[in-house]
Design a protein around this motif. Sequence first.
Motif, PDB file in Angstrom:
ATOM      1  N   TRP A 309       0.679  -1.208   0.038  1.00  0.00           N
ATOM      2  CA  TRP A 309      -0.054   0.145   0.043  1.00  0.00           C
ATOM      3  C   TRP A 309       1.139   1.278   0.042  1.00  0.00           C
ATOM      4  CZ3 TRP A 309      -5.023   0.444  -0.947  1.00  0.00           C
ATOM      5  CH2 TRP A 309      -5.904  -0.890  -0.881  1.00  0.00           C
ATOM      6  N   GLY A 310       2.144   1.313   0.506  1.00  0.00           N
ATOM      7  CA  GLY A 310       3.062   2.432   0.761  1.00  0.00           C
ATOM      8  C   GLY A 310       3.663   2.628  -0.893  1.00  0.00           C
ATOM      9  N   LEU A 311       4.165   1.506  -1.327  1.00  0.00           N
ATOM     10  CA  LEU A 311       5.195   1.610  -2.491  1.00  0.00           C
ATOM     11  C   LEU A 311       4.662   1.418  -3.702  1.00  0.00           C
ATOM     12  CD1 LEU A 311       8.505   2.018  -0.949  1.00  0.00           C
ATOM     13  CD2 LEU A 311       8.541   1.890  -3.330  1.00  0.00           C
ATOM     14  N   MET A 312       4.254  -0.230  -3.952  1.00  0.00           N
ATOM     15  CA  MET A 312       3.762  -0.685  -4.881  1.00  0.00           C
ATOM     16  C   MET A 312       2.612   0.246  -5.517  1.00  0.00           C
ATOM     17  SD  MET A 312       2.305  -4.605  -5.585  1.00  0.00           S
ATOM     18  CE  MET A 312       3.840  -5.399  -5.504  1.00  0.00           C
ATOM     19  N   ASP A 313       1.502   0.319  -4.778  1.00  0.00           N
ATOM     20  CA  ASP A 313       0.369   1.268  -5.287  1.00  0.00           C
ATOM     21  C   ASP A 313       0.562   2.422  -5.529  1.00  0.00           C
ATOM     22  OD1 ASP A 313      -1.142  -1.183  -4.776  1.00  0.00           O
ATOM     23  OD2 ASP A 313      -1.829  -0.882  -2.935  1.00  0.00           O
ATOM     24  N   LEU A 314       1.502   3.132  -4.787  1.00  0.00           N
ATOM     25  CA  LEU A 314       1.846   4.385  -5.325  1.00  0.00           C
ATOM     26  C   LEU A 314       2.584   4.326  -6.587  1.00  0.00           C
ATOM     27  CD1 LEU A 314       2.549   7.615  -4.425  1.00  0.00           C
ATOM     28  CD2 LEU A 314       4.875   6.543  -3.697  1.00  0.00           C
ATOM     29  N   VAL A 315       3.441   3.560  -6.921  1.00  0.00           N
ATOM     30  CA  VAL A 315       4.135   3.400  -8.364  1.00  0.00           C
ATOM     31  C   VAL A 315       2.887   3.065  -9.275  1.00  0.00           C
ATOM     32  CG1 VAL A 315       5.753   2.374  -9.900  1.00  0.00           C
ATOM     33  CG2 VAL A 315       6.090   2.722  -7.638  1.00  0.00           C
ATOM     34  N   MET A 316       1.934   2.515  -8.948  1.00  0.00           N
ATOM     35  CA  MET A 316       0.779   2.103 -10.096  1.00  0.00           C
ATOM     36  C   MET A 316       0.164   3.256 -10.394  1.00  0.00           C
ATOM     37  SD  MET A 316       0.825  -1.231 -10.395  1.00  0.00           S
ATOM     38  CE  MET A 316      -0.570  -1.689 -11.293  1.00  0.00           C
ATOM     39  N   LEU A 317      -0.002   4.380  -9.274  1.00  0.00           N
ATOM     40  CA  LEU A 317      -0.674   5.712  -9.503  1.00  0.00           C
ATOM     41  C   LEU A 317       0.399   6.516 -10.376  1.00  0.00           C
ATOM     42  CD1 LEU A 317      -2.470   6.149  -5.883  1.00  0.00           C
ATOM     43  CD2 LEU A 317      -3.602   5.508  -8.274  1.00  0.00           C
ATOM     44  N   LEU A 318       1.568   6.520 -10.033  1.00  0.00           N
ATOM     45  CA  LEU A 318       2.484   7.445 -10.587  1.00  0.00           C
ATOM     46  C   LEU A 318       2.678   7.037 -12.179  1.00  0.00           C
ATOM     47  CD1 LEU A 318       5.282   7.880  -7.773  1.00  0.00           C
ATOM     48  CD2 LEU A 318       3.394   9.624  -8.326  1.00  0.00           C
ATOM     49  N   ALA A 319       2.493   5.752 -12.314  1.00  0.00           N
ATOM     50  CA  ALA A 319       2.861   5.400 -13.834  1.00  0.00           C
ATOM     51  C   ALA A 319       1.798   5.919 -14.835  1.00  0.00           C
ATOM     52  CB  ALA A 319       2.845   3.710 -13.610  1.00  0.00           C
ATOM     53  N   HIS A 320       0.788   6.555 -13.933  1.00  0.00           N
ATOM     54  CA  HIS A 320      -0.436   6.940 -14.920  1.00  0.00           C
ATOM     55  C   HIS A 320      -0.012   8.447 -15.023  1.00  0.00           C
ATOM     56  CE1 HIS A 320      -3.336   3.680 -15.450  1.00  0.00           C
ATOM     57  NE2 HIS A 320      -2.513   3.054 -14.453  1.00  0.00           N
ATOM     58  N   GLY A 321       1.121   8.731 -14.891  1.00  0.00           N
ATOM     59  CA  GLY A 321       1.264  10.313 -15.067  1.00  0.00           C
ATOM     60  C   GLY A 321       0.699  11.233 -14.230  1.00  0.00           C
ATOM     61  N   GLU A 322       0.235  12.189 -14.670  1.00  0.00           N
ATOM     62  CA  GLU A 322      -0.646  13.162 -13.455  1.00  0.00           C
ATOM     63  C   GLU A 322      -2.165  12.661 -13.394  1.00  0.00           C
ATOM     64  OE1 GLU A 322       1.283  15.572 -12.049  1.00  0.00           O
ATOM     65  OE2 GLU A 322       3.085  14.824 -13.108  1.00  0.00           O
ATOM     66  N   ARG A 323      -2.598  11.682 -14.055  1.00  0.00           N
ATOM     67  CA  ARG A 323      -3.876  11.377 -14.034  1.00  0.00           C
ATOM     68  C   ARG A 323      -4.566  11.327 -12.742  1.00  0.00           C
ATOM     69  NH1 ARG A 323      -7.411   9.044 -17.825  1.00  0.00           N
ATOM     70  NH2 ARG A 323      -9.085   7.855 -16.830  1.00  0.00           N
ATOM     71  N   TYR A 324      -3.862  10.885 -11.437  1.00  0.00           N
ATOM     72  CA  TYR A 324      -4.477  10.582 -10.215  1.00  0.00           C
ATOM     73  C   TYR A 324      -3.917  11.446  -9.067  1.00  0.00           C
ATOM     74  CZ  TYR A 324      -6.553   6.724 -12.651  1.00  0.00           C
ATOM     75  OH  TYR A 324      -7.237   5.884 -13.590  1.00  0.00           O
ATOM     76  N   THR A 325      -4.572  11.249  -8.151  1.00  0.00           N
ATOM     77  CA  THR A 325      -4.161  11.935  -6.773  1.00  0.00           C
ATOM     78  C   THR A 325      -3.461  11.053  -6.072  1.00  0.00           C
ATOM     79  OG1 THR A 325      -4.906  13.075  -4.803  1.00  0.00           O
ATOM     80  CG2 THR A 325      -5.949  11.170  -5.377  1.00  0.00           C
ATOM     81  N   THR A 326      -2.601  11.277  -5.069  1.00  0.00           N
ATOM     82  CA  THR A 326      -1.681  10.360  -4.366  1.00  0.00           C
ATOM     83  C   THR A 326      -2.054  10.377  -3.015  1.00  0.00           C
ATOM     84  OG1 THR A 326       0.046  12.170  -4.269  1.00  0.00           O
ATOM     85  CG2 THR A 326       0.204  10.178  -5.962  1.00  0.00           C
ATOM     86  N   PRO A 327      -1.803   9.477  -2.188  1.00  0.00           N
ATOM     87  CA  PRO A 327      -2.249   9.557  -0.720  1.00  0.00           C
ATOM     88  C   PRO A 327      -1.556  10.712   0.313  1.00  0.00           C
ATOM     89  CG  PRO A 327      -1.026   7.492  -1.139  1.00  0.00           C
ATOM     90  CD  PRO A 327      -1.247   8.146  -2.408  1.00  0.00           C
ATOM     91  N   ALA A 328      -2.565  11.205   0.728  1.00  0.00           N
ATOM     92  CA  ALA A 328      -2.064  12.343   1.935  1.00  0.00           C
ATOM     93  C   ALA A 328      -1.243  11.638   2.773  1.00  0.00           C
ATOM     94  CB  ALA A 328      -3.079  12.945   2.255  1.00  0.00           C
ATOM     95  N   SER A 329      -1.708  10.280   3.171  1.00  0.00           N
ATOM     96  CA  SER A 329      -1.134   9.553   4.336  1.00  0.00           C
ATOM     97  C   SER A 329      -1.440   7.977   4.165  1.00  0.00           C
ATOM     98  CB  SER A 329      -1.506  10.124   5.568  1.00  0.00           C
ATOM     99  OG  SER A 329      -0.627   9.457   6.671  1.00  0.00           O
ATOM    100  N   ASN A 330      -0.820   7.161   4.683  1.00  0.00           N
ATOM    101  CA  ASN A 330      -0.875   6.088   4.811  1.00  0.00           C
ATOM    102  C   ASN A 330      -1.019   5.763   6.505  1.00  0.00           C
ATOM    103  OD1 ASN A 330       0.126   5.867   2.069  1.00  0.00           O
ATOM    104  ND2 ASN A 330       0.221   3.542   2.486  1.00  0.00           N
TER     105      ASN A 330
END
Length: 541
Positions: A309-330
């Motif tokens: 939830w901290g790293l893998m899922d973050l990369v899954m979001l970042l790989a979409h460029g600027e499309r998604y928000t990223t978590p404010a906190s875990n």
Amino acid sequence: MSVMSQDARAVIVIAATPTPNGDLHVGHLAGPYLSGDIYARRQRALGRRVIYATCTDDSQSYVLASARRNGVTPAELCAKATGDIERSLFAMGISMNGLPPIDDTYRTSVLDFVGRLHRDGRLRLRTVSLPYAQTTGQFLYDGLVGGECPVCLAPSSAGACEGCGHPNNFTDLLCPGNVLDRDEPVAHRECTILVLPTEEYRDRIEEHFAEVSTRWRPHAAQLVREILARPLPDIPVTVPGEWGIAAPFEETPGQILYPWVEAMPASMYATWWAAAQAGDERSELDEHWRAENDAELVYFHGFDNVYHWGLMDLVMLLAHGERYTTPASNVCNEFYELDHAKFSTSRQHLINSTELLQDAPRDLARFFLALTAPEYQRTNFDRENFRILIDERLTVPWNRLAETLEKLTAAVGGVELAVSPEGRRRAQAVADRFTVAYSLPTFSPALAAETVVQQLARLLDAAQQAQARQLPEELGDLLAQLSAVLTGAAPILIDVAQQLRDQGVVLNPSAPAAETIATFALPRLGRRMPSGPAGRLPVRN
Ligand SMILES: [Zn+2]
């Protein structure tokens, strides 16, 4: 006042996606589900728009392993466990709209999400070596293979270690064994899969953590620093397997999507579904998560899932460029233990919500789990301690306070009472303690529950003195402070909060204490608990 309480952005709260291989036990509930609920309820009380959601992760290999152990098909296990999980969430008053169906819409949303990465050229073909069961010709991944963690040497599944939290992929796991059949020899065999190359996102990952790590609890933040100090492992996007969503890519015929890559689209789907249940029909399934909507995204999960939830899922979001928000906190919890040993479904060392709720009404169960929540280190559940703590620190002083206030109320006779400046100042001081307990950097249900019992003891003392010295005019100040305590307790004691609202009491954390207050009756806390072995309950003076 903190910044949080004035934040007008919508909030998306996601609790770790439960694997439908059994019911949730008290360890799960005390971890992400209750914490997420308490956060969600507090944010709603502040007037924010909140979507609190999760989604079962049916494709996980753990479903296969548990189904084999229980002699049922994986689909049968998923159906039964999903019903059990949903009932447990409901029984504990977790404020979700249920669990979304794992249907064609779900699968389409996962395939859209991963397909976009494929189309945009984010995925790489890699030939890797995977544990392989020679007799059955089956590649083994995640929960299908057990061995020793290469980092801490503890027993571990593949994927990530429950103990130290470090990832292990491909050939990393030491002494791999086949979980489905312990006697079967395990070798390694090469196969070509699609991966997401995490190392290519290092700068953005480090930038993200520089911004959010002050909002993380220290143990989880430390693990992320440790992982970032090493080469970052590729994320498998496809694996050779049979249980899961078929990967639609021609480079990897016959493979499935690696179960963990479903977590982000699953969370988006769950958000969309939960919002739709509440009447919000957005046409695009991932719209709530789009960067332009600027929602505050907060995850709740256990330490064993920090890598996912901290790293893998973050990369899954970042790989979409600027499309998604990223978590404010875990918000990451440690393990909750039962009688000083880890909860274990396979060893039946557990208490589920039904058993817990036989011992106490829901509010008391929630209160105890909040008070003892494993926020910064492992904590322990034991039933004797449960009875003693709840009785001694909560229900007995609470009901005595209710009784004393009733007498004072009868003595004043009035309905609207004056609150002195000192009474208002004290009410605000109480409210400020809860703001600390519920705001993100310091979010702590245990601190909130502790604040309730501390203030309760203080108010009981003050009420008894007012009663003894026949000073009913102090009732206005007492009720103003009590109202601040009840507003702070409301995200935990949800049934009491409802009884108060039914009396017309307003529990608004952003409202300053008023110069007058209407009298109200403090509802008694139920003590529907078995008395336990004779003589073991504490003697009171
Ligand atoms: Zn380890």
